[in-house]
Design a protein around this motif. Structure first.
Motif, PDB file in Angstrom:
ATOM      1  N   TYR A 120      48.397  53.475   4.435  1.00  0.00           N
ATOM      2  CA  TYR A 120      47.254  54.170   5.028  1.00  0.00           C
ATOM      3  C   TYR A 120      46.209  53.170   5.513  1.00  0.00           C
ATOM      4  CZ  TYR A 120      48.503  58.966   3.729  1.00  0.00           C
ATOM      5  OH  TYR A 120      49.101  60.200   3.652  1.00  0.00           O
ATOM      6  N   ILE A 121      45.926  52.170   4.725  1.00  0.00           N
ATOM      7  CA  ILE A 121      44.875  51.209   5.075  1.00  0.00           C
ATOM      8  C   ILE A 121      45.328  50.295   6.205  1.00  0.00           C
ATOM      9  CG2 ILE A 121      43.531  49.255   4.210  1.00  0.00           C
ATOM     10  CD1 ILE A 121      43.473  50.679   1.502  1.00  0.00           C
ATOM     11  N   VAL A 128      46.452  52.654  14.364  1.00  0.00           N
ATOM     12  CA  VAL A 128      47.420  53.750  14.394  1.00  0.00           C
ATOM     13  C   VAL A 128      47.407  54.413  13.018  1.00  0.00           C
ATOM     14  CG1 VAL A 128      49.750  54.444  15.067  1.00  0.00           C
ATOM     15  CG2 VAL A 128      48.818  52.287  15.882  1.00  0.00           C
ATOM     16  N   PRO A 129      46.336  55.121  12.666  1.00  0.00           N
ATOM     17  CA  PRO A 129      46.210  55.667  11.307  1.00  0.00           C
ATOM     18  C   PRO A 129      47.378  56.578  10.937  1.00  0.00           C
ATOM     19  CG  PRO A 129      44.603  56.669  12.807  1.00  0.00           C
ATOM     20  CD  PRO A 129      45.197  55.508  13.523  1.00  0.00           C
ATOM     21  N   LEU A 130      47.881  56.371   9.745  1.00  0.00           N
ATOM     22  CA  LEU A 130      49.081  57.084   9.299  1.00  0.00           C
ATOM     23  C   LEU A 130      48.879  58.589   9.265  1.00  0.00           C
ATOM     24  CD1 LEU A 130      51.947  56.977   8.180  1.00  0.00           C
ATOM     25  CD2 LEU A 130      50.979  56.590   5.897  1.00  0.00           C
ATOM     26  N   ALA A 159      40.096  59.621   7.767  1.00  0.00           N
ATOM     27  CA  ALA A 159      40.939  60.322   6.795  1.00  0.00           C
ATOM     28  C   ALA A 159      41.971  59.376   6.189  1.00  0.00           C
ATOM     29  CB  ALA A 159      41.634  61.502   7.460  1.00  0.00           C
ATOM     30  N   SER A 160      42.543  58.486   6.995  1.00  0.00           N
ATOM     31  CA  SER A 160      43.537  57.541   6.473  1.00  0.00           C
ATOM     32  C   SER A 160      42.901  56.563   5.499  1.00  0.00           C
ATOM     33  CB  SER A 160      44.205  56.791   7.630  1.00  0.00           C
ATOM     34  OG  SER A 160      45.035  57.650   8.380  1.00  0.00           O
ATOM     35  N   TYR A 161      41.710  56.092   5.821  1.00  0.00           N
ATOM     36  CA  TYR A 161      41.004  55.227   4.872  1.00  0.00           C
ATOM     37  C   TYR A 161      40.728  55.965   3.566  1.00  0.00           C
ATOM     38  CZ  TYR A 161      40.113  51.253   7.976  1.00  0.00           C
ATOM     39  OH  TYR A 161      40.255  50.139   8.773  1.00  0.00           O
ATOM     40  N   ALA A 162      40.356  57.241   3.675  1.00  0.00           N
ATOM     41  CA  ALA A 162      40.088  58.036   2.469  1.00  0.00           C
ATOM     42  C   ALA A 162      41.344  58.144   1.607  1.00  0.00           C
ATOM     43  CB  ALA A 162      39.576  59.418   2.851  1.00  0.00           C
TER      44      ALA A 162
END
Length: 289
Positions: A120-121, A128-130, A159-162
């Motif tokens: 994700y990170i 290209v956020p997962l 959202a991906s960072y979260a």
């Protein structure tokens, strides 16, 4: 903004939130998916806590995972969440049996959680956020958010960072316990941490996407483009037929009276010629006989 515009905008916002909720529910399995995720591990740690029997605990966890898949198949429902649970439990059973260590039942899932957090990170850092790759097809937008919808790309990145940070925090709790705690303690903590972090990540995803621009339905665009091409081809065919008909009508009006007698005369001469040829052929055969 008029008083008539405001209800319309609120209705559209409510519709967007409803679509987002439905998509998240579909992507992550909803309540049933959470039950299928928690139940095998809960059964394993419960049985092991009661009798410390690794084989019985492992077999029971694997059996309930298979039952969940069979139920999904019998109901003709999607089995992706149940199958993922079976594979996770199967890997855990193999690790635990091979090492004769009940703790290792949880190790594949812990490693998967850590790897997913890093994915994700890293994908967010790469642009290209997962979570966008996961939810793009669900929203029928595929990868259009990358180049055509920057606001939506930003929401997917957040959202991906979260997700990544939440799963990293979960891993930071579980891995020390893997080394220091006993099997029962690790198992109960892991079961406890199955749902709350997941719900937090899903809720944050919903918050970010509810405020983002609406998805671009690329499937609808492709269908509209195909329909437009078909309509264009039909129009061109109709126009071509109309021009041909008009040209025939104009030709008939200009040359019809002169052309038709000439054509009739040519046809009569052709018929007479064929008749003469037939007579000559018959007379020749009579002479030869």
């Amino acid at each position: 903004m008029t008083s008539l515009d405001k209800p319309t905008e609120e209705t559209e916002a409510d519709d967007a939130r409803a679509v987002t909720e439905a998509a998240l529910f579909e992507a992550f399995g909803g309540v049933r998916g959470m039950i299928e995720t928690v139940l095998p591990g809960l059964l394993f740690v419960t049985i092991f806590t009661l009798n410390n029997n690794l084989h019985m605990s492992a077999i029971a966890a694997l059996a309930v995972s298979l039952v969940l898949v069979v139920v999904r198949l019998a109901m003709r429902d999607t089995v992706k969440h149940a199958f993922s649970g079976v594979f996770g439990v199967a890997f855990g059973v193999v690790f635990a049996m091979m090492t004769d260590n009940a703790k290792n039942f949880y190790l594949p899932g812990m490693l998967y959680t850590l790897g997913l957090a890093l994915a994700y990170i890293v994908t967010s850092l790469a642009g290209v956020p997962l979570i966008g790759l996961i939810l793009g097809p669900v929203f029928k937008e595929n990868l259009s958010w990358r180049t055509r919808n920057p606001g939506r790309k930003k929401a997917y990145t957040k959202a991906s960072y979260a997700w990544g940070l939440i799963l990293l925090a979960k891993s930071a709790i579980l891995f020390p316990l893997y080394w220091w705690a006993d099997t029962e303690q690790l198992g109960w903590v892991l079961v406890t941490l199955k749902i709350p972090p997941f719900l937090l990540a899903v809720w944050l995803t919903w918050v970010f996407l509810a405020k983002a621009p609406a998805p671009i339905d690329v499937f609808a665009e492709m269908e509209a483009a195909e329909k437009a091409e078909e309509e264009k081809a039909e129009r061109e065919k109709a126009e071509r037929e109309a021009r041909e008909q008009q040209e025939r009508r104009r030709t008939t009006e200009l040359f019809g009276e002169a052309v038709e007698p000439a054509v009739d005369d040519s046809l009569r001469r052709l018929a007479d010629g064929e008749s003469d040829a037939a007579d000559s052929s018959r007379s020749g055969r009579h002479r030869k006989g």
